[in-house]
Design a protein around this motif. Structure first.
Motif, mmCIF file in Angstrom:
data_model
loop_
_atom_site.group_PDB
_atom_site.id
_atom_site.type_symbol
_atom_site.label_atom_id
_atom_site.label_comp_id
_atom_site.label_asym_id
_atom_site.label_seq_id
_atom_site.Cartn_x
_atom_site.Cartn_y
_atom_site.Cartn_z
ATOM 1 N N THR A 112 -25.370 16.481 -69.898
ATOM 2 C CA THR A 112 -26.084 16.773 -68.659
ATOM 3 C C THR A 112 -25.503 18.008 -68.005
ATOM 4 O O THR A 112 -24.314 18.281 -68.093
ATOM 5 C CB THR A 112 -25.987 15.633 -67.628
ATOM 6 O OG1 THR A 112 -24.760 15.752 -66.941
ATOM 7 C CG2 THR A 112 -26.060 14.274 -68.268
ATOM 8 N N SER A 115 -26.403 18.319 -61.017
ATOM 9 C CA SER A 115 -25.769 18.960 -59.859
ATOM 10 C C SER A 115 -24.246 18.879 -59.946
ATOM 11 O O SER A 115 -23.555 19.646 -59.302
ATOM 12 C CB SER A 115 -26.249 18.282 -58.588
ATOM 13 O OG SER A 115 -26.075 16.894 -58.691
ATOM 14 N N ASN A 116 -23.749 17.940 -60.754
ATOM 15 C CA ASN A 116 -22.294 17.775 -60.902
ATOM 16 C C ASN A 116 -21.582 19.101 -61.014
ATOM 17 O O ASN A 116 -20.615 19.361 -60.326
ATOM 18 C CB ASN A 116 -21.949 17.033 -62.204
ATOM 19 C CG ASN A 116 -22.761 15.807 -62.396
ATOM 20 O OD1 ASN A 116 -23.770 15.660 -61.722
ATOM 21 N ND2 ASN A 116 -22.330 14.931 -63.272
ATOM 22 N N ASN A 117 -22.091 19.884 -61.951
ATOM 23 C CA ASN A 117 -21.350 21.069 -62.321
ATOM 24 C C ASN A 117 -21.368 22.135 -61.253
ATOM 25 O O ASN A 117 -20.521 23.006 -61.236
ATOM 26 C CB ASN A 117 -21.915 21.624 -63.625
ATOM 27 C CG ASN A 117 -21.947 20.559 -64.687
ATOM 28 O OD1 ASN A 117 -22.691 19.599 -64.545
ATOM 29 N ND2 ASN A 117 -21.126 20.681 -65.708
ATOM 30 N N TYR A 119 -20.639 21.742 -58.258
ATOM 31 C CA TYR A 119 -19.609 21.556 -57.249
ATOM 32 C C TYR A 119 -18.370 22.400 -57.533
ATOM 33 O O TYR A 119 -17.554 22.619 -56.667
ATOM 34 C CB TYR A 119 -19.157 20.093 -57.198
ATOM 35 C CG TYR A 119 -20.166 19.186 -56.591
ATOM 36 C CD1 TYR A 119 -20.476 19.276 -55.236
ATOM 37 C CD2 TYR A 119 -20.801 18.219 -57.353
ATOM 38 C CE1 TYR A 119 -21.397 18.437 -54.665
ATOM 39 C CE2 TYR A 119 -21.731 17.373 -56.790
ATOM 40 C CZ TYR A 119 -22.028 17.479 -55.439
ATOM 41 O OH TYR A 119 -22.933 16.642 -54.891
ATOM 42 N N SER A 120 -18.267 22.810 -58.749
ATOM 43 C CA SER A 120 -17.003 23.424 -59.144
ATOM 44 C C SER A 120 -16.790 24.750 -58.434
ATOM 45 O O SER A 120 -17.705 25.376 -57.926
ATOM 46 C CB SER A 120 -16.982 23.656 -60.644
ATOM 47 O OG SER A 120 -17.604 24.878 -60.924
#
Lengths: 337, 432
Positions: A112, A115-117, A119-120
């Motif tokens: 996937t 949106s997780n990524n 945040y970095s």
């Protein structure tokens, strides 16, 4: 024994497992060269025999085994459904049969870039002129990889050779059901009423909720429930009774002329008021609620009524093109009283 | 005589609700420890493997805060313990509602009545609502010595930090019913969070084995990631979920500090005068073999195990170990961090509104297709024609609707019994 495939229609697969899971926790999954079959045979209640064309859910599908390249598995539907749910926003999802500590597993590998990524601290997409090289280079390891391992049991060919799809006689009435959401909300309401009535009168006595389902060859469907205190029914009219295809019926045109449904056409009326011409079955309200769970797949449903014997539902999965159809067959027995 | 009075804004009261929901997942009782400058909620779980301390800064978190302990001078404190559920029935969900709907408050005033000339000692909470309605709750409490877990951050060489919202997305992939979480620092630039269950079952039972889920995250997705490559550390997945879900309500970053397996691990996060610290027991390598970790001295492992049993007996212990000694006067080593903490982000908190006119697509649609659970009592038809029947069975204590569902807190762990266990119904009558 080898099985590996890309899941290309994750939503359908997830909804399918959710629908099947409401009928029983375990499914017999038969992976063949041309078809994938899910079969649920619960202790009691409705059986499902689902036959799916491979491209309905899979892509680049490969199955190999010593037994004619067929693999039979027993799969827990709850965990499988749970695992598939985590792939709903995936960029790619792969399923394969593997082994760990001698326990066979269906392993899902899900990539996937949700949106997780974002945040970095590492900026992406912000400056477009970084060049595509830069972007591509990082895209691959920007993904979050999720692996879900569903324990399964491999079934020997002998184990499943004794399992056969139920045989039923030619149906008296076949009819296309109204939208299942409509049907489900009414049947749920009926079942609730019957349960509430039973609770106040007989206390802890085993509560049976028998729904009477009936249909005629003039586009009518009737659902009713009777208890000591009440009798309610709903009637749908103007539904379609599909024409039989002579090539699908034994003895062709002759067969159709002698078909029970042809006789039933002579009886009853299109307003549903006549007492004649109904083929009816008595089914369990709670069980029916579980069957209706298939509505989430949004397929067309043809109900075949064998009077006082059985109700068979054919749920046709919507397909993109006109390829091989996928169909789920539900066998619901009629109670005698 | 103790003086403890403080006032909360609706936002702060709603944060108290959130932290109580979180602490409720660790313990049935929560201890409150008030000092001159700050108030701390602590909870220790029954197996003493997890300890939580949530500190509210007097000046920053509260509108007004006054605490004068009866003795102990500047370092004195007032400590008491209460049922988490009792407090939760006072600090319900939706205390903060910008639209001022049912359940919303204007402010919340708390005082402690603990005087020699009063027959009753009570923890008194006044919810001042709109239209001049004042709800007063008087809760009983138990005087306790609060235990603190000590954690030495200097020896915790492994640390990482990640946005709690991102972490929440990862925990949603975990299967239900799993027990353990292995946090693994890979050597390929990925960190792997793996939820699993240790029990290996055989035969037909295998199919009941919960999902094993591994989420491999790029270390570049972390705000900070300094962990010895190859290190596995195992904690309880249930604790981790509770912490992440709470950290997400604050929209902040979750920081982890640990040394090596069998030594405690600490999660820390906070903003706007609220500092949350969770100290958890850890265990060793998953599957034993892989990844050489700095071997902990063998006696440490056995000491930790024995301590879990005998933790209640107080004796002098080195201050890095877990669980904590009973030593109320000891200072927490982590305390010095408090002042330097910066608020990371404004506490904007989008709430799912159960009464929203907008249909929640996806999830909602899917549940419609689920077979009806007729055994669910609340679903049964009855004579109750009121619209919000779903919050609880007791009409007297009913708040406006479901109080905790809006937090995305799953499950029914926090489903409320209507009446707080510390109060009699007779005391409550007349208030409603």
């Amino acid at each position: 024994m080898r099985f590996k495939a890309q899941i290309h229609n994750i939503h359908t697969f997830t909804k399918l497992t959710a629908s099947l899971n409401s009928l029983g926790p375990l499914a017999w999954l038969k992976l063949g060269d041309e078809q994938v079959c899910f079969t649920i045979i619960p202790e009691q209640g409705t059986q499902v025999w689902a036959v799916l064309s491979i491209d309905a859910i899979f892509d680049t599908y490969a199955v190999q085994s010593a037994a004619n390249n067929v693999i039979n598995l027993e799969v827990p539907l709850g965990p499988l459904n749970r695992a598939l749910k985590s792939a709903l926003n995936a960029t790619s999802a792969q399923i394969r049969l593997t082994k760990k500590d001698n326990i066979p597993l269906l392993a899902l590998t899900i990539a996937t870039t949700s949106s997780n990524n974002s945040y970095s601290a590492f900026p992406t997409g912000g400056s477009r002129d970084d060049g595509t090289m830069f972007h591509d280079q990082f895209a691959a390891n920007r993904e979050t990889i999720i692996t879900q391992e569903v324990p399964v049991r491999v079934l020997a060919p002998d184990t499943v050779s004794g399992l056969h799809e139920p045989q039923t006689r030619e149906p008296d009435v076949h009819i296309i059901l109204p939208p299942l959401m409509q049907l489900k909300s009414i049947s749920d309401r009926f079942t609730k009423l019957a349960l509430a009535g039973a609770k106040t009168s007989s206390g802890a006595a085993a509560t049976r909720t028998r729904l009477d389902m009936a249909a005629n060859m003039h586009g009518c469907l009737r659902m009713s429930i009777k208890t000591d205190a009440m009798s309610i029914s709903s009637v749908w009219t103007d539904l379609a009774n599909p024409e039989l295809d002579p090539s699908q019926v034994a003895n062709g045109d002759m067969g159709i002329a002698e078909h029970p449904s042809t006789r039933m056409k002579l009886l009853g009326s299109a307003d549903g008021r006549s007492e004649e011409g109904w083929a009816s079955v008595r089914i369990d309200g709670k069980d029916w609620g579980k069957v209706m769970s298939v509505g989430r797949l949004g397929g067309r449903v043809i109900a075949c009524f064998c009077h006082e014997h059985a109700l068979i539902l054919y749920v046709y999965l919507p397909t993109d093109g006109g390829e091989d159809e996928s169909v789920l067959t539900y066998y619901i027995s009629s109670y005698s009283a | 005589m103790v003086v403890l009075n403080f006032t909360l804004t609706p936002e702060a009261a709603s944060k108290i609700h959130d932290l109580l929901v979180c602490l409720g997942k660790f313990s049935d009782t929560v201890a409150i420890e008030a000092r001159r400058e700050r108030l701390t909620f602590t909870a220790l779980n029954s197996s003493k493997s997890a300890y939580a301390a949530l500190t509210l800064e007097g000046k920053q978190f509260f509108s007004t805060y006054e605490c004068i302990p009866s003795h102990g001078g500047l370092d004195g404190r007032f400590a008491c313990s209460m049922y988490t559920k009792a407090l939760l029935s006072v600090f319900k969900g939706r205390l903060y509602d910008p639209l001022g709907r049912d359940g919303a408050i204007d402010r919340c005033e708390v005082s402690v009545q603990d005087r020699a000339d009063e027959t009753q000692c009570r923890f008194i909470v006044k919810m001042i609502c709109n239209q001049g309605v004042i709800k007063t709750y008087k809760l009983t409490y138990e005087a306790v010595d609060v235990m603190h877990a000590l954690f030495d951050r200097n020896s915790a060489t492994n640390r990482w930090s990640m946005n709690a919202g991102a972490m929440k997305e990862y925990i949603e992939f975990f299967g239900t019913k799993t027990e353990m979480l292995d946090i693994f620092a890979g050597e390929d630039g990925r960190a792997v969070f793996k939820s699993y269950t240790e029990k290996i079952s055989n035969g037909k039972e295998i199919l009941k084995h919960p999902l094993v889920t591994a989420v491999a995250v790029n270390t570049s997705d972390f705000e900070e990631f300094k962990v010895q490559p190859g290190l596995h550390i195992v904690i309880s997945v249930k604790d981790f979920k509770a912490i992440v879900i709470h950290a997400d309500t604050l929209k902040t970053s979750l920081k982890a500090y640990y040394s090596h397996p069998t030594r405690p691990l600490q999660f820390s996060y906070g903003c706007d005068g609220l500092l949350c610290e969770f100290t958890l027991m850890t265990s060793g390598d998953y599957n034993g073999a892989t990844a050489p970790t700095p071997a902990p001295a063998p006696q440490i492992a056995s000491r930790v195990a024995s301590r879990a049993v005998s933790a209640a007996t107080a004796e002098a212990r080195d201050n890095r170990s877990m669980p904590p000694p009973v030593e109320p006067a000891s200072r927490r080593s982590a305390r010095r961090e408090v002042g330097s903490r910066q608020p990371s982000s404004p506490p904007t908190r989008p709430q799912d509104d159960p009464e929203s006119l907008f249909v929640n697509q996806g999830e909602e649609e899917d549940t419609q297709w689920e077979p009806v659970d007729y055994n669910n009592e609340e679903e049964a038809l009855g004579w109750d024609a009121s619209t919000d029947r779903n919050a609880g069975n007791f009409a007297t204590f009913q708040d406006s609707g479901s109080f905790s569902r809006s937090d995305g807190v799953q499950g029914n762990a926090d489903s409320m019994e209507g009446i707080a266990p510390t109060q009699r119904v007779s005391q409550i009558k007349g208030l409603w």
